[in-house]
Design a protein around this motif. Sequence first.
Motif, PDB file in Angstrom:
ATOM      1  N   SER A 151      -0.431  11.491   1.718  1.00 59.16           N
ATOM      2  CA  SER A 151      -0.175  12.680   0.897  1.00 59.16           C
ATOM      3  C   SER A 151      -1.444  13.237   0.261  1.00 59.16           C
ATOM      4  O   SER A 151      -1.387  14.222  -0.479  1.00 59.16           O
ATOM      5  N   GLY A 152      -2.604  12.574   0.515  1.00 54.63           N
ATOM      6  CA  GLY A 152      -3.861  13.043  -0.032  1.00 54.63           C
ATOM      7  C   GLY A 152      -4.235  12.397  -1.352  1.00 54.63           C
ATOM      8  O   GLY A 152      -5.260  12.767  -1.946  1.00 54.63           O
ATOM      9  N   ARG A 153      -3.432  11.444  -1.832  1.00 55.10           N
ATOM     10  CA  ARG A 153      -3.759  10.757  -3.088  1.00 55.10           C
ATOM     11  C   ARG A 153      -4.576   9.497  -2.815  1.00 55.10           C
ATOM     12  O   ARG A 153      -4.527   8.941  -1.711  1.00 55.10           O
TER      13      ARG A 153
ATOM     14  N   VAL B 256       4.894  -7.981  -5.355  1.00 61.89           N
ATOM     15  CA  VAL B 256       4.906  -6.526  -5.532  1.00 61.89           C
ATOM     16  C   VAL B 256       4.426  -6.177  -6.944  1.00 61.89           C
ATOM     17  O   VAL B 256       3.652  -5.226  -7.141  1.00 61.89           O
ATOM     18  N   GLY B 257       4.861  -6.962  -7.933  1.00 66.47           N
ATOM     19  CA  GLY B 257       4.393  -6.752  -9.296  1.00 66.47           C
ATOM     20  C   GLY B 257       2.908  -7.002  -9.453  1.00 66.47           C
ATOM     21  O   GLY B 257       2.265  -6.454 -10.362  1.00 66.47           O
ATOM     22  N   TRP B 258       2.353  -7.842  -8.603  1.00 63.60           N
ATOM     23  CA  TRP B 258       0.920  -8.139  -8.633  1.00 63.60           C
ATOM     24  C   TRP B 258       0.089  -7.111  -7.862  1.00 63.60           C
ATOM     25  O   TRP B 258      -1.124  -7.258  -7.750  1.00 63.60           O
ATOM     26  N   SER B 259       0.712  -6.082  -7.336  1.00 63.63           N
ATOM     27  CA  SER B 259       0.022  -5.128  -6.455  1.00 63.63           C
ATOM     28  C   SER B 259      -0.264  -3.801  -7.136  1.00 63.63           C
ATOM     29  O   SER B 259      -0.342  -2.752  -6.485  1.00 63.63           O
TER      30      SER B 259
ATOM     31  N   GLY C 224       5.568   6.241  -0.426  1.00 63.53           N
ATOM     32  CA  GLY C 224       4.701   5.915  -1.547  1.00 63.53           C
ATOM     33  C   GLY C 224       4.298   4.446  -1.501  1.00 63.53           C
ATOM     34  O   GLY C 224       4.334   3.806  -0.447  1.00 63.53           O
ATOM     35  N   PHE C 225       3.921   3.906  -2.658  1.00 59.55           N
ATOM     36  CA  PHE C 225       3.484   2.512  -2.690  1.00 59.55           C
ATOM     37  C   PHE C 225       4.682   1.575  -2.500  1.00 59.55           C
ATOM     38  O   PHE C 225       5.685   1.679  -3.215  1.00 59.55           O
TER      39      PHE C 225
ATOM     40  N   THR D 289       0.853  -1.193   0.000  1.00 56.59           N
ATOM     41  CA  THR D 289       0.000   0.000   0.000  1.00 56.59           C
ATOM     42  C   THR D 289       0.883   1.234   0.000  1.00 56.59           C
ATOM     43  O   THR D 289       2.125   1.129  -0.045  1.00 56.59           O
ATOM     44  N   SER D 290       0.271   2.414   0.036  1.00 51.61           N
ATOM     45  CA  SER D 290       1.040   3.655   0.080  1.00 51.61           C
ATOM     46  C   SER D 290       1.211   4.104   1.528  1.00 51.61           C
ATOM     47  O   SER D 290       0.226   4.287   2.252  1.00 51.61           O
ATOM     48  N   VAL D 291       2.464   4.259   1.937  1.00 55.60           N
ATOM     49  CA  VAL D 291       2.784   4.650   3.315  1.00 55.60           C
ATOM     50  C   VAL D 291       3.913   5.682   3.294  1.00 55.60           C
ATOM     51  O   VAL D 291       4.661   5.776   2.321  1.00 55.60           O
TER      52      VAL D 291
END
Length: 313
Positions: free
Chosen positions: A80-82, A38-41, A19-20, A8-10
Amino acid sequence: MSFELIHTSVPRDLDGQSGFGVAAMTRGLPRQLRDALVGWSDGSELQDTADRAISYAVCQVGGTAWPVLTCVTRCGVDWSGRANRVAHHLVLEPGDRCIEGPIALARAFAFARDVPEVGLRPAPSLPEPMQDRGMPSRVDPAWIDVLADRMSTPDASAVAVRLPRGLDPLALLAAVTARVEPGRRWAVQWSTAPDFHAGHGLPSMVIAREQDPSALDLGLPVPSPRVIEPVQRSDSTALKPRTRAVDRTAPPVSTSNRERSSSSSTAEPSPVWLPEETAHEPPEVSPARPWVSLVLFAVAGAITLVALGLLIW
């Protein structure tokens, strides 16, 4: 042991990046498998679908086939609001693979819906598999057999289905899986979304988009199988076959992910053509010739006169 990975994005992931990235995972997760997950995410499962998608696929890395349950969920916005999402992968070792198949664990496991605490974790605790609840409502039971037959073929191509509105896709998948031979249930890949990261060379089933014209519409009855009927012609040239009705199911489609199962559809039964019968005419009889009889009569008369002349002489 089994493993899990949450992507996820952290603000700061396990690699120290923002980021992700990998927010949480089981200690000892093989590096090649981690990179593949990770490629599957990338969140491709959420395109044109609801806010959550669950899938099962076989990830082949390092010469090993890893069964992976994945749940991707939208989870508001990140730090970050995204827009953010969380992809939770559960990798199952042989000892954790229940006889009911992956769908039974998918329905019982508590996949992450929010951003987790960043850090390494011990092996995941698995729940008791959820038992099959029977036939889903508003679906012709014959569809379940048709789909189970498709999924039981080793080289079956991907099948996309369209569900009646409001039907739980996991209930349908559970009903189909229950009809598949137990030894093959972990070889059947599936997704509640139109797209997912399916492994190569295995059958798979996806829930299609509404506008997909090639999907099997499970809101309708199963079409009748093809029927061949003889039609008697009035002339002497035999029987001709006539085909009516439609094929039992529509042709399979390929998932838009990178793969999927090898593309071989269920073989359509070949029409049994009736042999044509040849009309046998009676042998032709030549008409009698009347002059032949007259000649024979004249010859016989001449012979008689000659014989009488010799007697008198």
